[in-house]
Each structure stands twice: as structure tokens, then as C-alpha cells.
Design a protein around this motif. Structure first.
Motif, mmCIF file in Angstrom:
data_model
loop_
_atom_site.group_PDB
_atom_site.id
_atom_site.type_symbol
_atom_site.label_atom_id
_atom_site.label_comp_id
_atom_site.label_asym_id
_atom_site.label_seq_id
_atom_site.Cartn_x
_atom_site.Cartn_y
_atom_site.Cartn_z
ATOM 1 N N TYR A 179 37.471 -34.908 -22.673
ATOM 2 C CA TYR A 179 37.110 -36.318 -22.804
ATOM 3 C C TYR A 179 37.396 -36.956 -21.448
ATOM 4 C CZ TYR A 179 37.653 -35.163 -27.749
ATOM 5 O OH TYR A 179 37.557 -34.578 -28.992
ATOM 6 N N ASP A 180 36.443 -37.713 -20.920
ATOM 7 C CA ASP A 180 36.682 -38.321 -19.609
ATOM 8 C C ASP A 180 36.130 -39.738 -19.541
ATOM 9 O OD1 ASP A 180 33.934 -38.060 -19.109
ATOM 10 O OD2 ASP A 180 34.189 -36.298 -17.821
ATOM 11 N N TYR A 181 36.233 -40.321 -18.355
ATOM 12 C CA TYR A 181 35.820 -41.709 -18.203
ATOM 13 C C TYR A 181 34.327 -41.912 -18.459
ATOM 14 C CZ TYR A 181 40.300 -43.428 -16.341
ATOM 15 O OH TYR A 181 41.602 -43.821 -16.184
ATOM 16 N N SER A 182 33.512 -40.863 -18.311
ATOM 17 C CA SER A 182 32.083 -41.014 -18.602
ATOM 18 C C SER A 182 31.819 -40.986 -20.108
ATOM 19 C CB SER A 182 31.259 -39.940 -17.893
ATOM 20 O OG SER A 182 31.517 -38.656 -18.431
ATOM 21 N N LYS A 183 32.527 -40.115 -20.827
ATOM 22 C CA LYS A 183 32.421 -39.998 -22.285
ATOM 23 C C LYS A 183 33.789 -39.634 -22.836
ATOM 24 C CE LYS A 183 28.657 -38.565 -24.414
ATOM 25 N NZ LYS A 183 27.678 -37.646 -24.946
ATOM 26 N N PRO A 184 34.405 -40.396 -23.594
ATOM 27 C CA PRO A 184 33.973 -41.590 -24.305
ATOM 28 C C PRO A 184 34.252 -42.898 -23.568
ATOM 29 C CG PRO A 184 36.078 -40.924 -25.160
ATOM 30 C CD PRO A 184 35.701 -39.934 -24.089
ATOM 31 N N GLY A 185 34.770 -42.830 -22.343
ATOM 32 C CA GLY A 185 35.063 -44.038 -21.577
ATOM 33 C C GLY A 185 36.545 -44.163 -21.263
ATOM 34 N N SER A 186 36.841 -44.940 -20.231
ATOM 35 C CA SER A 186 38.219 -45.053 -19.743
ATOM 36 C C SER A 186 39.175 -45.628 -20.789
ATOM 37 C CB SER A 186 38.273 -45.874 -18.461
ATOM 38 O OG SER A 186 37.795 -47.186 -18.693
ATOM 39 N N HIS A 187 38.728 -46.618 -21.544
ATOM 40 C CA HIS A 187 39.609 -47.227 -22.553
ATOM 41 C C HIS A 187 40.084 -46.176 -23.553
ATOM 42 C CE1 HIS A 187 41.245 -49.916 -25.570
ATOM 43 N NE2 HIS A 187 40.476 -49.295 -26.457
ATOM 44 N N HIS A 188 39.150 -45.404 -24.081
ATOM 45 C CA HIS A 188 39.508 -44.388 -25.073
ATOM 46 C C HIS A 188 40.367 -43.285 -24.458
ATOM 47 C CE1 HIS A 188 37.246 -46.051 -28.352
ATOM 48 N NE2 HIS A 188 36.121 -46.025 -27.656
ATOM 49 N N VAL A 189 40.017 -42.836 -23.255
ATOM 50 C CA VAL A 189 40.792 -41.774 -22.615
ATOM 51 C C VAL A 189 42.236 -42.215 -22.388
ATOM 52 C CG1 VAL A 189 41.070 -40.427 -20.488
ATOM 53 C CG2 VAL A 189 38.823 -40.608 -21.563
ATOM 54 N N TYR A 242 43.117 -41.071 -34.212
ATOM 55 C CA TYR A 242 42.392 -41.915 -33.262
ATOM 56 C C TYR A 242 41.041 -41.290 -32.919
ATOM 57 C CZ TYR A 242 41.274 -44.777 -29.240
ATOM 58 O OH TYR A 242 40.624 -45.629 -28.372
ATOM 59 N N ILE A 243 41.045 -39.995 -32.669
ATOM 60 C CA ILE A 243 39.788 -39.315 -32.351
ATOM 61 C C ILE A 243 38.829 -39.420 -33.531
ATOM 62 C CG2 ILE A 243 38.739 -37.062 -31.887
ATOM 63 C CD1 ILE A 243 41.302 -36.409 -30.259
ATOM 64 N N GLY A 244 39.309 -39.183 -34.728
ATOM 65 C CA GLY A 244 38.461 -39.265 -35.918
ATOM 66 C C GLY A 244 37.890 -40.645 -36.172
ATOM 67 N N ARG A 245 38.659 -41.683 -35.881
ATOM 68 C CA ARG A 245 38.216 -43.056 -36.124
ATOM 69 C C ARG A 245 37.358 -43.618 -35.012
ATOM 70 N NH1 ARG A 245 43.571 -43.882 -37.276
ATOM 71 N NH2 ARG A 245 43.768 -45.078 -35.373
ATOM 72 N N ASN A 246 37.658 -43.280 -33.757
ATOM 73 C CA ASN A 246 37.055 -43.986 -32.634
ATOM 74 C C ASN A 246 36.174 -43.152 -31.708
ATOM 75 O OD1 ASN A 246 38.552 -46.668 -32.868
ATOM 76 N ND2 ASN A 246 40.209 -45.188 -32.885
ATOM 77 N N ARG A 301 35.167 -39.427 -32.356
ATOM 78 C CA ARG A 301 34.394 -38.422 -33.068
ATOM 79 C C ARG A 301 33.822 -37.370 -32.115
ATOM 80 N NH1 ARG A 301 33.661 -43.002 -34.736
ATOM 81 N NH2 ARG A 301 33.383 -44.047 -36.656
ATOM 82 N N SER A 302 32.507 -37.247 -32.037
ATOM 83 C CA SER A 302 31.896 -36.212 -31.191
ATOM 84 C C SER A 302 31.452 -36.752 -29.829
ATOM 85 C CB SER A 302 30.713 -35.577 -31.915
ATOM 86 O OG SER A 302 29.728 -36.554 -32.169
ATOM 87 N N ASN A 303 31.971 -37.878 -29.428
ATOM 88 C CA ASN A 303 31.622 -38.471 -28.137
ATOM 89 C C ASN A 303 32.521 -37.900 -27.027
ATOM 90 O OD1 ASN A 303 30.411 -40.114 -26.245
ATOM 91 N ND2 ASN A 303 31.586 -41.923 -26.787
ATOM 92 N N TYR A 304 32.371 -36.614 -26.759
ATOM 93 C CA TYR A 304 33.164 -35.925 -25.750
ATOM 94 C C TYR A 304 32.286 -35.570 -24.553
ATOM 95 C CZ TYR A 304 31.170 -32.036 -28.393
ATOM 96 O OH TYR A 304 30.311 -31.201 -29.053
ATOM 97 N N ALA A 305 32.911 -35.319 -23.411
ATOM 98 C CA ALA A 305 32.172 -34.982 -22.198
ATOM 99 C C ALA A 305 31.699 -33.525 -22.216
ATOM 100 C CB ALA A 305 33.025 -35.233 -20.962
ATOM 101 N N ALA A 306 32.530 -32.627 -22.746
ATOM 102 C CA ALA A 306 32.156 -31.212 -22.793
ATOM 103 C C ALA A 306 32.995 -30.470 -23.818
ATOM 104 C CB ALA A 306 32.370 -30.568 -21.421
ATOM 105 N N LYS A 307 32.380 -29.468 -24.436
ATOM 106 C CA LYS A 307 33.116 -28.517 -25.282
ATOM 107 C C LYS A 307 33.381 -27.308 -24.391
ATOM 108 C CE LYS A 307 33.235 -25.987 -29.558
ATOM 109 N NZ LYS A 307 32.576 -25.670 -30.831
#
Length: 75
Positions: free
Chosen positions: A35-45, A61-65, A67-73
Motif C-alpha cells: 500500500y503506498d501514497y498512490s494507492k490507497p493514498g497518503s492518509h490511509h498509509v 481498518y483495511i476491511g472498512r476503508n 479493501r482491495s485498493n492496494y498498489a501491488a500484490k
């Protein structure tokens, strides 16, 4: 990677690694996500880093906010 403290006792997260603009999380299933500043964003990271260091609330937190909005698997 740093072991996740799991103070709540029911987390699906086993470890994490914080970077300057990212956090990598390994789940108990063995899956690893970046997870990075591009996905899901700096606030979430930054919130995820705080929760990871606290050892509680990260999986929820991941489940609520995020989810699958990650930069890479990674795995």
C-alpha cells in the motif's frame, strides 16, 4: 518484516514493514500487499502505519476503508 503484535487476538495480519511512503503487509494467509501514497493514498498509509505500530486495529481498518485498493500484490 516486523511481527504484528495482534493485541486484539483476532487479526488476519502476521507482519508488516513501513517505508517512507508505503507499508507492506503480510496476512496470515501468506499473501503480501503493498500500500503506498498512490494507492490507497497518503492518509490511509499513514493511518495504517500508526495502527501497525500500535498492534491493534489494522485488519479492521483495511476491511472498512481500504479493501482491495492496494498498489501491488507481492505474493
Amino acid at each position: 518484516m516486523t511481527p504484528y503484535a495482534n493485541l486484539g487476538g483476532d487479526s488476519g495480519i502476521s507482519s508488516y514493514e513501513s517505508g517512507r511512503t508505503s507499508i507492506t503487509i503480510e496476512f496470515s494467509t501468506g499473501a503480501v500487499y503493498l500500500y503506498d501514497y498512490s494507492k490507497p493514498g497518503s492518509h490511509h498509509v499513514e493511518q495504517m502505519k500508526l495502527l501497525a505500530d500500535a498492534g491493534q486495529g489494522l485488519n479492521s481498518y483495511i476491511g472498512r476503508n481500504v479493501r482491495s485498493n492496494y498498489a501491488a500484490k507481492l505474493r
